[in-house]
Design a protein around this motif. Sequence first.
Motif, PDB file in Angstrom:
ATOM      1  N   ASP A 245       0.823  -1.206   0.000  1.00 36.43           N
ATOM      2  CA  ASP A 245       0.000   0.000   0.000  1.00 36.43           C
ATOM      3  C   ASP A 245       0.857   1.256   0.000  1.00 36.43           C
ATOM      4  O   ASP A 245       0.530   2.246  -0.671  1.00 36.43           O
ATOM      5  CB  ASP A 245      -0.924   0.003   1.224  1.00 36.43           C
ATOM      6  CG  ASP A 245      -1.975  -1.092   1.158  1.00 36.43           C
ATOM      7  OD1 ASP A 245      -2.302  -1.519   0.031  1.00 36.43           O
ATOM      8  OD2 ASP A 245      -2.453  -1.521   2.227  1.00 36.43           O
ATOM      9  N   HIS A 246       1.949   1.239   0.740  1.00 41.98           N
ATOM     10  CA  HIS A 246       2.850   2.394   0.750  1.00 41.98           C
ATOM     11  C   HIS A 246       3.498   2.605  -0.618  1.00 41.98           C
ATOM     12  O   HIS A 246       3.591   3.729  -1.116  1.00 41.98           O
ATOM     13  CB  HIS A 246       3.942   2.204   1.810  1.00 41.98           C
ATOM     14  CG  HIS A 246       3.432   2.177   3.215  1.00 41.98           C
ATOM     15  ND1 HIS A 246       3.203   0.999   3.896  1.00 41.98           N
ATOM     16  CD2 HIS A 246       3.103   3.168   4.071  1.00 41.98           C
ATOM     17  CE1 HIS A 246       2.770   1.270   5.115  1.00 41.98           C
ATOM     18  NE2 HIS A 246       2.702   2.591   5.256  1.00 41.98           N
ATOM     19  N   VAL A 247       3.940   1.519  -1.226  1.00 44.63           N
ATOM     20  CA  VAL A 247       4.572   1.620  -2.542  1.00 44.63           C
ATOM     21  C   VAL A 247       3.564   2.122  -3.571  1.00 44.63           C
ATOM     22  O   VAL A 247       3.879   2.968  -4.419  1.00 44.63           O
ATOM     23  CB  VAL A 247       5.146   0.256  -2.967  1.00 44.63           C
ATOM     24  CG1 VAL A 247       5.796   0.362  -4.343  1.00 44.63           C
ATOM     25  CG2 VAL A 247       6.168  -0.230  -1.940  1.00 44.63           C
ATOM     26  N   ASP A 248       2.359   1.626  -3.488  1.00 49.69           N
ATOM     27  CA  ASP A 248       1.308   2.065  -4.405  1.00 49.69           C
ATOM     28  C   ASP A 248       1.021   3.556  -4.226  1.00 49.69           C
ATOM     29  O   ASP A 248       0.827   4.289  -5.208  1.00 49.69           O
ATOM     30  CB  ASP A 248       0.047   1.244  -4.152  1.00 49.69           C
ATOM     31  CG  ASP A 248      -1.092   1.649  -5.057  1.00 49.69           C
ATOM     32  OD1 ASP A 248      -1.009   1.419  -6.279  1.00 49.69           O
ATOM     33  OD2 ASP A 248      -2.083   2.223  -4.538  1.00 49.69           O
ATOM     34  N   ALA A 249       0.999   4.023  -2.998  1.00 53.62           N
ATOM     35  CA  ALA A 249       0.740   5.442  -2.733  1.00 53.62           C
ATOM     36  C   ALA A 249       1.842   6.325  -3.313  1.00 53.62           C
ATOM     37  O   ALA A 249       1.566   7.387  -3.886  1.00 53.62           O
ATOM     38  CB  ALA A 249       0.607   5.665  -1.231  1.00 53.62           C
ATOM     39  N   ILE A 250       3.077   5.903  -3.168  1.00 51.92           N
ATOM     40  CA  ILE A 250       4.194   6.690  -3.700  1.00 51.92           C
ATOM     41  C   ILE A 250       4.110   6.773  -5.219  1.00 51.92           C
ATOM     42  O   ILE A 250       4.291   7.842  -5.819  1.00 51.92           O
ATOM     43  CB  ILE A 250       5.533   6.074  -3.260  1.00 51.92           C
ATOM     44  CG1 ILE A 250       5.738   6.281  -1.757  1.00 51.92           C
ATOM     45  CG2 ILE A 250       6.698   6.687  -4.037  1.00 51.92           C
ATOM     46  CD1 ILE A 250       6.975   5.622  -1.221  1.00 51.92           C
ATOM     47  N   SER A 251       3.808   5.670  -5.863  1.00 54.38           N
ATOM     48  CA  SER A 251       3.770   5.658  -7.325  1.00 54.38           C
ATOM     49  C   SER A 251       2.642   6.520  -7.876  1.00 54.38           C
ATOM     50  O   SER A 251       2.714   7.015  -9.002  1.00 54.38           O
ATOM     51  CB  SER A 251       3.625   4.225  -7.834  1.00 54.38           C
ATOM     52  OG  SER A 251       2.344   3.685  -7.490  1.00 54.38           O
ATOM     53  N   SER A 252       1.591   6.717  -7.088  1.00 59.39           N
ATOM     54  CA  SER A 252       0.452   7.502  -7.570  1.00 59.39           C
ATOM     55  C   SER A 252       0.800   8.969  -7.747  1.00 59.39           C
ATOM     56  O   SER A 252       0.063   9.693  -8.410  1.00 59.39           O
ATOM     57  CB  SER A 252      -0.718   7.371  -6.593  1.00 59.39           C
ATOM     58  OG  SER A 252      -0.392   7.954  -5.344  1.00 59.39           O
ATOM     59  N   ASN A 253       1.906   9.415  -7.167  1.00 54.96           N
ATOM     60  CA  ASN A 253       2.284  10.822  -7.251  1.00 54.96           C
ATOM     61  C   ASN A 253       3.642  11.015  -7.917  1.00 54.96           C
ATOM     62  O   ASN A 253       4.224  12.091  -7.825  1.00 54.96           O
ATOM     63  CB  ASN A 253       2.309  11.438  -5.840  1.00 54.96           C
ATOM     64  CG  ASN A 253       2.297  12.941  -5.857  1.00 54.96           C
ATOM     65  OD1 ASN A 253       1.549  13.560  -6.602  1.00 54.96           O
ATOM     66  ND2 ASN A 253       3.146  13.553  -5.031  1.00 54.96           N
ATOM     67  N   CYS A 254       4.167   9.973  -8.571  1.00 61.24           N
ATOM     68  CA  CYS A 254       5.526  10.042  -9.125  1.00 61.24           C
ATOM     69  C   CYS A 254       5.515   9.606 -10.586  1.00 61.24           C
ATOM     70  O   CYS A 254       5.931   8.490 -10.921  1.00 61.24           O
ATOM     71  CB  CYS A 254       6.484   9.177  -8.321  1.00 61.24           C
ATOM     72  SG  CYS A 254       6.632   9.661  -6.591  1.00 61.24           S
ATOM     73  N   ALA A 255       5.042  10.494 -11.445  1.00 57.16           N
ATOM     74  CA  ALA A 255       4.983  10.154 -12.867  1.00 57.16           C
ATOM     75  C   ALA A 255       6.361  10.045 -13.499  1.00 57.16           C
ATOM     76  O   ALA A 255       6.523   9.410 -14.538  1.00 57.16           O
ATOM     77  CB  ALA A 255       4.161  11.210 -13.606  1.00 57.16           C
ATOM     78  N   HIS A 256       7.369  10.678 -12.870  1.00 56.30           N
ATOM     79  CA  HIS A 256       8.727  10.688 -13.427  1.00 56.30           C
ATOM     80  C   HIS A 256       9.629   9.634 -12.793  1.00 56.30           C
ATOM     81  O   HIS A 256      10.845   9.651 -13.008  1.00 56.30           O
ATOM     82  CB  HIS A 256       9.363  12.071 -13.240  1.00 56.30           C
ATOM     83  CG  HIS A 256       8.560  13.184 -13.827  1.00 56.30           C
ATOM     84  ND1 HIS A 256       8.426  13.368 -15.185  1.00 56.30           N
ATOM     85  CD2 HIS A 256       7.832  14.168 -13.234  1.00 56.30           C
ATOM     86  CE1 HIS A 256       7.662  14.430 -15.409  1.00 56.30           C
ATOM     87  NE2 HIS A 256       7.289  14.938 -14.251  1.00 56.30           N
ATOM     88  N   LEU A 257       9.071   8.723 -12.029  1.00 57.04           N
ATOM     89  CA  LEU A 257       9.879   7.745 -11.299  1.00 57.04           C
ATOM     90  C   LEU A 257      10.668   6.859 -12.263  1.00 57.04           C
ATOM     91  O   LEU A 257      10.109   6.263 -13.182  1.00 57.04           O
ATOM     92  CB  LEU A 257       8.968   6.884 -10.428  1.00 57.04           C
ATOM     93  CG  LEU A 257       9.674   5.996  -9.393  1.00 57.04           C
ATOM     94  CD1 LEU A 257      10.384   6.848  -8.358  1.00 57.04           C
ATOM     95  CD2 LEU A 257       8.653   5.075  -8.713  1.00 57.04           C
ATOM     96  N   GLU A 258      11.982   6.794 -12.040  1.00 61.04           N
ATOM     97  CA  GLU A 258      12.866   5.982 -12.868  1.00 61.04           C
ATOM     98  C   GLU A 258      13.430   4.789 -12.117  1.00 61.04           C
ATOM     99  O   GLU A 258      13.818   3.796 -12.727  1.00 61.04           O
ATOM    100  CB  GLU A 258      14.024   6.831 -13.401  1.00 61.04           C
ATOM    101  CG  GLU A 258      13.595   7.982 -14.293  1.00 61.04           C
ATOM    102  CD  GLU A 258      14.769   8.822 -14.748  1.00 61.04           C
ATOM    103  OE1 GLU A 258      15.921   8.335 -14.635  1.00 61.04           O
ATOM    104  OE2 GLU A 258      14.565   9.953 -15.191  1.00 61.04           O
ATOM    105  N   CYS A 259      13.508   4.895 -10.796  1.00 57.09           N
ATOM    106  CA  CYS A 259      14.122   3.826 -10.008  1.00 57.09           C
ATOM    107  C   CYS A 259      13.359   3.645  -8.707  1.00 57.09           C
ATOM    108  O   CYS A 259      13.088   4.614  -7.999  1.00 57.09           O
ATOM    109  CB  CYS A 259      15.587   4.160  -9.724  1.00 57.09           C
ATOM    110  SG  CYS A 259      16.405   2.929  -8.706  1.00 57.09           S
ATOM    111  N   LEU A 260      13.013   2.406  -8.416  1.00 60.58           N
ATOM    112  CA  LEU A 260      12.291   2.087  -7.186  1.00 60.58           C
ATOM    113  C   LEU A 260      12.978   0.921  -6.500  1.00 60.58           C
ATOM    114  O   LEU A 260      13.206  -0.131  -7.104  1.00 60.58           O
ATOM    115  CB  LEU A 260      10.840   1.718  -7.506  1.00 60.58           C
ATOM    116  CG  LEU A 260       9.998   1.191  -6.330  1.00 60.58           C
ATOM    117  CD1 LEU A 260       9.842   2.258  -5.256  1.00 60.58           C
ATOM    118  CD2 LEU A 260       8.640   0.709  -6.817  1.00 60.58           C
ATOM    119  N   SER A 261      13.306   1.105  -5.222  1.00 61.43           N
ATOM    120  CA  SER A 261      13.938   0.044  -4.443  1.00 61.43           C
ATOM    121  C   SER A 261      13.171  -0.175  -3.156  1.00 61.43           C
ATOM    122  O   SER A 261      12.933   0.767  -2.393  1.00 61.43           O
ATOM    123  CB  SER A 261      15.396   0.404  -4.110  1.00 61.43           C
ATOM    124  OG  SER A 261      15.929  -0.546  -3.195  1.00 61.43           O
TER     125      SER A 261
END
Length: 589
Positions: A245-261
């Motif tokens: 749920d936390h990861v999903d929340a972060i992605s909802s506001n990060c259209a420019h995300l290039e790297c996720l760990s």
Amino acid sequence: MAAIFDMTRRVTMHDPSNKDLLAEFMEEDEDMEVTVHKRASTVAMSVDKLPDNILTSIFSYLPARQVLVVSSVCRRWRNVAWNPNLWRFVSFRPSYGGLQIANVDHFTHLIGTRFVDMRNVELATDLITPNVLYEMSNKCPKLQHLTLDFSTAMQLHDFTDLQAFPSRLRSLTICLSENIFLEGFLRKVYTFIASVEILHIIGTYEKVEDEEEEVYETVNIFKLKQFLPNLRVVNLWGVPFITDDHVDAISSNCAHLECLSVNYCAKVTGSCLKLVLQRCKKLRCLFLAHTKLDNNIVKTVEWEKTRIEELDIKSTELNSDSIIYILSRLTHLRWLDASWLEHFNDALSALSQVLESWMNSGSFGKLEYLNLDTCDSLNESSLVEMVNRHGSQLQGLNLGGHHKLLEYFWMNMIPQLKNIRVLVMGIAEDCCPKVVAKIHVDQFIDCIAQNCPKLSRLEIRWDDETLRFSDKSSKFIDVLRMKCLKLHSIVLSDGQYYELVRSNFERADRMSVVRMCKPIWHLTVDITKQQRCVGQGISTAPNTTTSFYSTEHFVNFPSRDGETDTLVSVIEHGVELANEHVSQDPERA
């Protein structure tokens, strides 16, 4: 120095009771003192004549602690050492090699004088105060990378009066405490961090001993993500309360995300991946090491529609079918860490032919870095086929931890690795089944020297009892040193051969090339359990020495358990890059 050595040799060879000989030594000693005095005077005069900007350039190669040391030499050096240009990258975390601040008030005063050009700073808990942060926001306009270490905090300062915070940050690193809630502090800084592109939240994974132990959500991720719309890199390393749920929340506001760990986030099962990959079209790097990935969930993800180039699935519980499903659909994959996987094997059953199925799928064509550390169920024939078919494209290969891959295998495979830069072989002591056969390391070294001119990092894990070498080993090491000019890290087990190689490189004035390996290894991307951010970075796993790396996104830091081998390697690599680009872009270098 030659005179001193010669005198010492003669004294040990002859009888010191000979008076004539003693008189001769005394005369030579007087002559030598005069010569040394003249040389010292010449050196002193030459150093004294150097302009301040040259001294500043020389001092810039020293760490902050050594700059303090040279500032005690004389008044002029003290003035040069106080140049703000020498204090652009400073760590004030003594637990990790940083400077110890005894007087916080005096430090606050120095921010406006010595640290005005600071770009990167790390603050320990006792320095994270309203006054320090206020001074940095007003007096350090170039500050872009900030690390706030709350990991040892027992109680926070009162931030009620905090009115300012560095607002031009590009990277923010927060090291969490087990039971200190940071919402009160973050509430004061939310409005200042909209420019942050790289976020590291370093958790307390290594401190959680019992899985049933109560874990506190010390940071409100759902609220934090609302104030970080420009994130490109998100690293949630070892944060025990992070879920899908936390990861999903972060992605909802990060259209420019290039790297996720989300490495070492044990509550992540992968249920967020489908939405994350649909939203973040620019996502190229995905790190899922030591998570609880569900086999059924990962098969629902449309991997073929992504542009994932770097993937870390180390120590997950994915079965063979899931691994085949993922790898066969990632056509852009350049870097893979699949170490410590029980199901990455090549058994005869249809669902277990992971390596063969992957190669036949056509998704292997762009792979450059491959880590199969301790996937010991892979047999030699499958690996031979892989190296023969794709060895020329590989720049990094880790086949450590395979007790069956011995001299015959490597002597035949090394000539296929013409473009290799990072190479790991052998098994660490007390880590895997004991190797009975002897390894003729001289043949290895000669073969590597003749076939791998681009090699920069080499790790040979066999212990000293397994390696067999001769009196002529130094000649082979000389060839390696002269042929592989880019080699800046050799990792060996402690013993006679390690001492032989180290002394050889030290005689050639390459003092930090040879390092000693530890018993247990977890090779990862050249980003490990890290809290020292230099430019861009993201952390994954502890205890790394020789590592693969992506220079586009990542650098390396020392881990909390004291491992520093990788850090030294990365610093050397950074210096090499700086020297290459300094003439083109001095500010970047």
